[in-house]
Write a protein that holds these residues in place. Structure first.
Motif, PDB file in Angstrom:
ATOM      1  N   THR A   4       0.830  -1.216   0.000  1.00  0.00           N
ATOM      2  CA  THR A   4       0.000   0.000   0.000  1.00  0.00           C
ATOM      3  C   THR A   4       0.858   1.257   0.000  1.00  0.00           C
TER       4      THR A   4
ATOM      5  N   CYS B  76      -8.514   3.516  -7.509  1.00  0.00           N
ATOM      6  CA  CYS B  76      -8.143   2.302  -6.780  1.00  0.00           C
ATOM      7  C   CYS B  76      -9.046   2.109  -5.561  1.00  0.00           C
ATOM      8  N   THR B  77      -9.306   3.192  -4.836  1.00  0.00           N
ATOM      9  CA  THR B  77     -10.108   3.126  -3.619  1.00  0.00           C
ATOM     10  C   THR B  77     -11.551   2.758  -3.923  1.00  0.00           C
TER      11      THR B  77
ATOM     12  N   VAL C 232     -11.682  -0.832  -4.104  1.00  0.00           N
ATOM     13  CA  VAL C 232     -11.601  -1.461  -2.783  1.00  0.00           C
ATOM     14  C   VAL C 232     -13.017  -1.603  -2.229  1.00  0.00           C
TER      15      VAL C 232
ATOM     16  N   GLY D  57      -6.745  -3.101  -5.412  1.00  0.00           N
ATOM     17  CA  GLY D  57      -7.776  -2.479  -4.580  1.00  0.00           C
ATOM     18  C   GLY D  57      -8.974  -3.398  -4.375  1.00  0.00           C
TER      19      GLY D  57
END
Length: 420
Positions: A236, A260-261, A264, A322
């Motif tokens: 990370t 990317c988040t 997730v 993610g």
């Protein structure tokens, strides 16, 4: 301590939790800019940042036994509130401090805060669901709550880059404000009545831990958590450093982290779909894909110059990372809490987090040393290769100990839980 079995209050806990977790799961406005913040504003090196993160996970490991004692003494609700107070103070130090030692002290304080939170939050939700006859909904609710956090984090990650350019401290100030919101929401929880035998002597708690880790199933979970959490912790920070080393602008960096988040969050919400395909090989699937993707990022960033095709490929690879991070977090918590009773639930959870953090600590300090001698891209390649070998050994050990059908475990392995 004030406890409740009132169904209305328990249902309220569940509703509050979904909203609370969006603000409280982790720091907001922070992770997309923390590497550039600490290197340019606080003048730390990448090695120091890895050591900085390593100290945090070390303190979390050391706090586990004491946090378990605190939680048993004051209850789940007060533990969550105290955790949020300490986390708020930690983020406040990020704004005003400049000395590395002071930051290490803040990590010690924040480590206790996040340890109390991680030990109590999921347990409060699980216990509330159990008392209302909805225990099987844990994965769904935890996944939905986590996904809300990641979507919110994605939006703030996008904003953080612009805010950082306006004023370097703005994202960290907003991070502090967000911790205050978490604290205020946590005041609305009701403590859940759990039949926990209170033990205030450290010796007794250590004995409890020894009994817990004698179980083969728990050993397998702990070993995997130790290794995979370390890999996630290093990667990370490492991929954010790689992006900056490649010459990506702060604004584009924020957009990449934002994308990317988002995935997730999607991963956290789609675990049920993944499990329907991978069955009892979910952790094996996550391991193979994650390591392969991380190695690809290292190889591409080391061999290629920054251009549009390379940027697109890197973003695609980070989306995969993610997605797996989000799904894994929900999956591993399910494995930890499955087949638990109120007597052992917090203890198993605590042992699990101890394993995660000792793994993260060791790997972060090692990669910190490596970064003194090479670039982030080369460090990523070396780290991925070594991690692949370690994971293969761990997965081989887990093969006949985890992911079995309930009836294939001995009663003692599943804490004599009634599986009918």
């Amino acid at each position: 301590m004030e406890e409740t079995k009132d169904l209305g209050k328990l249902e309220k806990n569940i509703k509050i939790y979904k909203r609370y977790k969006m603000f409280a799961y982790d720091f907001i406005f922070y992770y997309s800019i923390f590497v550039i913040y600490f290197t340019t504003v606080k003048n730390f090196t990448m090695s120091q940042i890895m050591y900085f993160n390593g100290f945090y996970t070390l303190f979390v490991f050391l706090w586990q036994i004491f946090a378990n004692l605190i939680t048993e003494r004051i209850g789940l609700k007060k533990s969550i509130i105290l955790g949020n107070i300490l986390v708020s103070l930690q983020s406040l130090v990020y704004i005003f401090a400049n000395d590395f030692i002071i930051f290490v002290f803040a990590e010690c304080m924040g480590a206790l805060g996040f340890t109390l939170k991680s030990l109590s939050e999921g347990t409060l939700l699980y216990a509330s669901l159990k008392h209302t006859g909805k225990r099987k909904e844990f994965t769904k609710i935890e996944g939905k709550a986590n996904s809300r956090y990641y979507y919110y984090d994605a939006i703030t990650a996008f904003l953080s880059g612009t805010l950082f350019m306006v004023n370097n401290y703005l994202p960290i100030i907003l991070c502090f404000v967000n911790t205050l919101i978490s604290l205020i929401i946590s005041l609305r929880f009701s403590n859940v009545s759990e039949k926990i035998t209170k033990r205030y002597k450290i010796r007794d708690t250590i004995n409890d831990f020894k009994l817990v880790i004698k179980k083969q199933r728990v050993k397998a979970i702990i070993l995997f958590a130790c290794v995979f959490a370390g890999i996630v912790s290093v990667s990370t920070t490492l991929y954010k450093s790689i992006i900056l080393e490649m010459g990506v602008s702060i604004e584009l960096n924020s957009i990449i982290i934002c994308i990317c988040t988002i995935f997730v969050g999607i991963g956290a919400k789609q675990l049920f779909m993944i499990e329907s395909k991978t069955k009892n090989r979910t952790l094996t699937f996550f391991s193979f894909i994650y390591i392969t993707t991380l190695l690809s990022i290292g190889l591409i960033s080391n061999a290629c110059e920054l251009n549009l095709p390379v940027t697109i490929v890197i973003i695609f690879l980070l989306i995969i990372i993610g997605f797996i991070q989000g799904a894994y977090r929900v999956a591993i918590k399910k494995y930890v809490l499955n087949f638990t009773t109120s007597k052992v639930r917090t203890k198993i959870t605590s042992v699990y987090y101890m394993a995660e953090n000792i793994g993260s600590t060791v790997m972060l300090f090692i990669i910190g040393i490596v970064l003194n001698y090479t670039t982030s891209a080369v460090a990523c390649i070396l780290f991925s290769a070594v991690s692949a070998v370690i994971l293969f050994i761990v997965l081989f050990y887990m093969k006949d100990k985890l992911g079995l059908k309930p009836q294939d475990y001995s009663p003692d392995e599943i804490n004599n839980v009634n599986i009918s």
